[in-house]
Design a protein around this motif. Structure first.
Motif, short mmCIF file in Angstrom:
data_model
loop_
_atom_site.label_atom_id
_atom_site.label_comp_id
_atom_site.label_asym_id
_atom_site.label_seq_id
_atom_site.Cartn_x
_atom_site.Cartn_y
_atom_site.Cartn_z
N ILE A 1 0.96 -1.10 -0.06
CA ILE A 1 -0.05 0.08 -0.04
C ILE A 1 0.80 1.46 -0.02
CG2 ILE A 1 -1.85 1.21 1.22
CD1 ILE A 1 -2.70 -1.47 2.49
N ARG A 2 1.03 1.79 -1.21
CA ARG A 2 2.00 2.94 -1.64
C ARG A 2 1.28 4.38 -1.62
NH1 ARG A 2 6.34 1.56 -5.74
NH2 ARG A 2 6.77 0.13 -4.24
N THR A 3 1.69 5.37 -1.01
CA THR A 3 1.17 6.62 -1.19
C THR A 3 2.59 7.52 -1.53
OG1 THR A 3 0.90 7.19 1.15
CG2 THR A 3 -0.85 6.29 0.00
N ILE A 4 2.43 8.50 -2.40
CA ILE A 4 3.53 9.30 -2.73
C ILE A 4 3.17 11.02 -2.55
CG2 ILE A 4 5.03 10.36 -4.41
CD1 ILE A 4 5.37 7.19 -3.78
N ALA A 5 3.99 11.67 -1.58
CA ALA A 5 3.64 12.96 -1.49
C ALA A 5 4.39 13.70 -2.60
CB ALA A 5 4.00 13.40 -0.03
N GLU A 6 3.48 14.04 -3.50
CA GLU A 6 4.13 14.78 -4.80
C GLU A 6 4.79 16.10 -4.41
OE1 GLU A 6 2.01 15.39 -9.29
OE2 GLU A 6 1.18 16.12 -7.47
N ASP A 7 4.25 16.88 -3.63
CA ASP A 7 4.93 17.99 -3.09
C ASP A 7 5.62 18.03 -1.76
OD1 ASP A 7 3.76 19.26 -5.37
OD2 ASP A 7 2.09 19.48 -4.28
N GLY A 8 5.87 16.81 -1.13
CA GLY A 8 6.66 16.46 -0.21
C GLY A 8 5.92 17.10 1.30
N ILE A 9 6.27 16.77 2.41
CA ILE A 9 5.55 17.30 3.69
C ILE A 9 6.89 17.98 4.42
CG2 ILE A 9 4.44 16.31 5.80
CD1 ILE A 9 3.42 13.85 4.03
N PHE A 10 6.39 18.97 4.98
CA PHE A 10 7.27 20.00 5.74
C PHE A 10 6.50 20.33 6.96
CE2 PHE A 10 8.30 20.55 1.29
CZ PHE A 10 9.39 20.25 1.15
N ASP B 1 5.24 8.47 1.06
CA ASP B 1 4.57 8.61 2.59
C ASP B 1 4.25 7.48 3.35
OD1 ASP B 1 3.28 9.70 4.96
OD2 ASP B 1 1.25 10.12 3.89
N GLN B 2 3.79 6.49 2.48
CA GLN B 2 3.65 5.01 2.91
C GLN B 2 3.93 4.08 2.09
OE1 GLN B 2 -0.41 2.87 4.82
NE2 GLN B 2 -0.86 4.05 3.09
N ASP B 3 4.40 3.00 2.51
CA ASP B 3 4.82 1.75 1.72
C ASP B 3 4.55 0.55 2.34
OD1 ASP B 3 5.71 0.37 -0.67
OD2 ASP B 3 7.98 0.95 -0.45
N LEU C 1 -5.89 -24.86 -4.83
CA LEU C 1 -5.25 -23.40 -4.45
C LEU C 1 -5.20 -22.61 -5.79
CD1 LEU C 1 -2.07 -22.93 -2.17
CD2 LEU C 1 -2.24 -22.19 -4.61
N SER C 2 -5.28 -21.47 -5.84
CA SER C 2 -5.07 -20.33 -6.92
C SER C 2 -4.39 -19.26 -6.06
CB SER C 2 -6.32 -20.36 -7.72
OG SER C 2 -7.26 -19.37 -7.25
N GLU C 3 -3.53 -18.77 -6.90
CA GLU C 3 -2.84 -17.32 -6.88
C GLU C 3 -3.08 -16.56 -8.24
OE1 GLU C 3 1.09 -15.34 -5.17
OE2 GLU C 3 1.32 -17.07 -6.17
N ARG C 4 -3.67 -15.61 -7.90
CA ARG C 4 -3.61 -14.61 -9.16
C ARG C 4 -3.00 -13.15 -9.03
NH1 ARG C 4 -9.39 -14.42 -10.41
NH2 ARG C 4 -9.60 -14.69 -8.41
N ARG C 5 -2.50 -12.67 -9.66
CA ARG C 5 -1.82 -11.15 -9.59
C ARG C 5 -2.36 -10.41 -10.59
NH1 ARG C 5 4.47 -12.38 -7.87
NH2 ARG C 5 3.91 -13.81 -5.86
N PHE C 6 -2.77 -9.13 -10.34
CA PHE C 6 -3.29 -8.15 -11.28
C PHE C 6 -2.50 -6.89 -11.19
CE2 PHE C 6 -6.58 -11.32 -10.14
CZ PHE C 6 -7.24 -11.36 -11.54
N PRO C 7 -2.51 -6.15 -12.21
CA PRO C 7 -1.65 -4.80 -12.04
C PRO C 7 -2.45 -3.88 -10.91
CG PRO C 7 -1.95 -5.39 -14.61
CD PRO C 7 -2.56 -6.36 -13.67
N ALA C 8 -1.69 -3.05 -10.23
CA ALA C 8 -2.14 -1.95 -9.44
C ALA C 8 -1.60 -0.74 -9.43
CB ALA C 8 -2.00 -2.82 -8.13
N GLU C 9 -2.06 0.12 -8.56
CA GLU C 9 -1.78 1.51 -8.50
C GLU C 9 -1.10 1.80 -7.24
OE1 GLU C 9 -5.04 0.70 -9.19
OE2 GLU C 9 -4.67 0.21 -11.05
N GLN C 10 -0.36 2.95 -7.15
CA GLN C 10 -0.11 3.82 -6.12
C GLN C 10 -0.75 4.74 -6.17
OE1 GLN C 10 4.16 4.08 -6.47
NE2 GLN C 10 4.21 5.96 -7.69
N ILE C 11 -1.04 5.60 -4.96
CA ILE C 11 -1.58 6.81 -4.76
C ILE C 11 -0.64 7.78 -4.67
CG2 ILE C 11 -3.29 8.12 -3.34
CD1 ILE C 11 -4.50 5.65 -4.78
#
Length: 620
Positions: free
Chosen positions: A156-165, A182-184, A213-223
């Motif tokens: 679970i990934r979030t990116i602070a585009e402008d940073g955090i100060f 900010d989160q990973d 048993l099955s395991e499937r993976r799909f493309p995902a996004e970060q915020i």
């Protein structure tokens, strides 16, 4: 139905309720077999009061607490499929905290963090910071198959585009550089820890390993979010969504996969396995393949002689309203923190039981490591019923406030094959002891038979009164230590594993004898005590009800029950003892009973009719 091994409920009439009961049964049965509990990896389990099935869980390998919360059923042909939101609340000092967002990290440092975790369904915004995935439980409509699933992101990934100060002396200090993470949080890896434990517990309960048993993976996004808080999703190559499915029994488990919303796009990875093919290499070491071979065994942490595997039996007694249930709650929590599990047998007077509702468990429900059943008829039968299904570390018999423990002690010899008598604990109401002792001979018997006396409600009397009560209790029972408590909060070590040398001689070696004339000891009938239960399905005017309670006839000593009060409308718990009363919100919406149980002396005119008339007058 192969579910009959551990589940006897009806899925078809109430599938939403049935799915939750099945999860509860899996959790309870695995946790009440000590050898299995340790091998599978359970460290703690608590049911949380909420609108739906909700648990906090601790497992080996993780310092924090997992949360499971039922979110509803999903449509799937030929299957009943329930979804449970999955959370992880790290320990404040755990390394995983550094993988959380700054907001979540800040929450873990709050002084009330653990309290928020214990009651997490009531704090939605707080919960959202710690969500890590979805757990699924599906049962075939014909009851011939069961499936578990786990859906989560690799990170679970979030990116602070402008940073955090932060501002330091009016100078901006970067906490996160522009474009930094900010989160990973490793969500799938963390969630898999709980999934493995649940799957191993399911294998143990079903008595068979998975066949699919099955395991499937799909493309995902970060915020990615900017300084204004506007967020957008951005596809990346190193984050993916994983869906793991484990099947038991006989069915076409691919139907569950086809019902997933991700089926409209191709997976980047797909693994499928069917029995009897060799286990997939990546999963070959999982305990879920072998947990059906685990032997129940016995716990190694019981404080028993080396060859004595019988659980100790603690008898908890005390007159009406003395605080037995409060003491039991503290005792249960203490044992659970030490990975011990306690079975509770309750013997309530009145046609509707309340104490089990207050402790939030029944014979199929668990709270902080407890299983509970009602003592209906024979104590021996109740003990045997518990031991047939569970391997508790101790059994507590909580008697009715009107029970004479001398009569119970007479039955202990019949139980020697299954349990070892440990302690009789008697709660004493410091505020109302005089009135009880004067009017009811049972009070003296309850004190006289005790191995430990708990002088409760000490906050309601002064020190001089406490000294006088100690003196009088020693006159009635010179051998038992007297422990002063408030709201039943005492060191549980005084109850569990009590040194045998502190007990009266007759209690160590043999059950108490009957009365001098050979007849059974006194019961509440000798004191002309009876109970009456009335159903109260209608809403009661709050002020009119309080007026009615404050004017109850003096022969009525105890009242308890659940009612619906107005202004504001809410389900309310009433506790009344000798003129003192307390009404508090009762948050469990699944409890449908609305009733009041009155306990008192039979006199003329009938005090119970007078009491019921005043309560009915408060109905709106």
């Amino acid at each position: 139905m192969f579910l009959n091994r551990f589940f006897q409920g009806d899925l078809h009439s109430r599938p939403e309720h049935g799915i939750q009961e099945i999860l509860r049964a899996v959790l309870v049965r695995a946790n009440f077999v000590p050898a299995v509990r340790r091998r599978v990896g359970w460290r703690g389990l608590k049911q949380v009061m909420a609108d739906a099935e909700c648990w906090t869980v601790r497992i080996n390998g993780f310092a924090g607490v997992f949360g499971l919360f039922f979110s509803g059923l999903e449509s799937c042909p030929a299957w009943f499929r329930g979804r449970f939101l999955l959370y992880y609340f790290p320990d404040p000092d755990e390394d995983l905290v550094e993988k959380l967002s700054l907001r979540a990290v800040e929450s873990t440092q709050r002084p009330d963090y653990l309290q928020l975790v214990r009651d997490f369904p009531s704090h939605g915004e707080f919960c959202d910071l710690f969500g890590i995935g979805l757990f699924g439980l599906a049962v075939h409509s014909r009851g011939r198959a069961l499936a578990l699933s786990l859906e989560s992101l690799s990170s679970i990934r979030t990116i602070a585009e402008d940073g955090i100060f932060l501002s330091d002396n009016e100078q901006p200090v970067p906490m996160i550089a522009p474009g930094g993470r900010d989160q990973d949080f490793p969500a799938m890896e963390t969630a898999s820890g709980l999934f493995d434990t649940l799957a191993a517990s399911t294998t143990f309960n079903l008595g068979q390993p998975p066949c699919y048993l099955s395991e499937r993976r799909f493309p995902a996004e970060q915020i990615v979010y900017d300084r204004a808080g506007v967020a957008r999703s951005v596809a990346v190559d190193d984050v993916w969504k994983s869906i793991l499915l484990l099947g038991y029994g006989e069915s076409r488990f691919e139907n569950l996969e086809e019902a997933d919303p991700d089926t409209n796009r191709p997976p980047t990875h797909c693994l499928r396995w069917h029995s009897p093919e060799p286990c997939p290499a990546d999963y070959s070491e999982r305990l879920w393949w072998e947990a059906h071979r685990l032997e129940p065994g016995k716990t190694i942490d019981k404080k028993l002689p080396a060859l004595d595997e019988r659980p100790p039996l603690v008898i908890l007694t005390g007159f009406l309203g003395s605080g037995k249930t409060s003491l039991l709650q503290h005792f249960v929590e203490y044992q659970t923190q030490r990975s011990r599990f306690v079975a509770v047998i309750q013997n309530e007077i009145g046609e509707v039981g309340l104490d089990g509702k207050l402790l939030d468990y029944t014979v199929t429900e668990i709270d902080e490591g407890c299983v509970c059943c009602s003592l209906i008829g024979n104590l021996k039968r109740a003990v045997q019923g518990i031991l047939e299904s569970f391997s508790p570390d101790a059994i507590v018999l909580e008697t009715s406030g009107l029970a004479n423990p001398k009569n119970l002690l007479d039955e202990l010899e019949e139980l020697a094959e299954w349990v070892r008598f440990d302690t009789t604990v008697t709660m004493v109401d410091a505020l109302n002891f005089d009135a009880g002792l004067k009017d009811y001979r049972i009070v003296a018997d309850q004190v006289a038979v005790a191995d430990v006396l708990i002088l409760n409600k000490s906050d309601l009397v002064d020190e001089m009164r406490l000294r006088d009560l100690r003196r009088r209790l020693r006159q009635l029972n010179p051998n038992a230590p007297v422990v002063v408590s408030c709201r039943g909060d005492v060191p549980p070590a005084l109850i569990f594993g009590l040194d045998d040398r502190s007990r009266p001689e007759h209690d160590r070696n043999e059950p108490a004898a009957a009365g001098d004339d050979g007849r059974p000891h006194r019961t509440h009938a000798h004191d002309h005590l009876i109970s009456r239960t009335i159903r109260v399905p209608r809403v009661l005017d709050r002020q009119a009800f309080i007026t009615a309670i404050e004017s109850l006839p003096s022969p009525i000593f105890r009242v308890k029950g659940l009612i619906e009060l107005s202004a504001p409308r809410q389900t309310t718990l009433l506790q009344y003892v000798a003129g003192r009363w307390d009404i508090t919100p009762f948050p469990d919406p699944q409890t449908q009973d609305r009733f009041l149980t009155f306990i008192g002396r039979t006199e003329e005119p009938d005090p119970f009719q007078t009491a019921e008339a005043s309560i009915r007058a408060a109905e709106t």
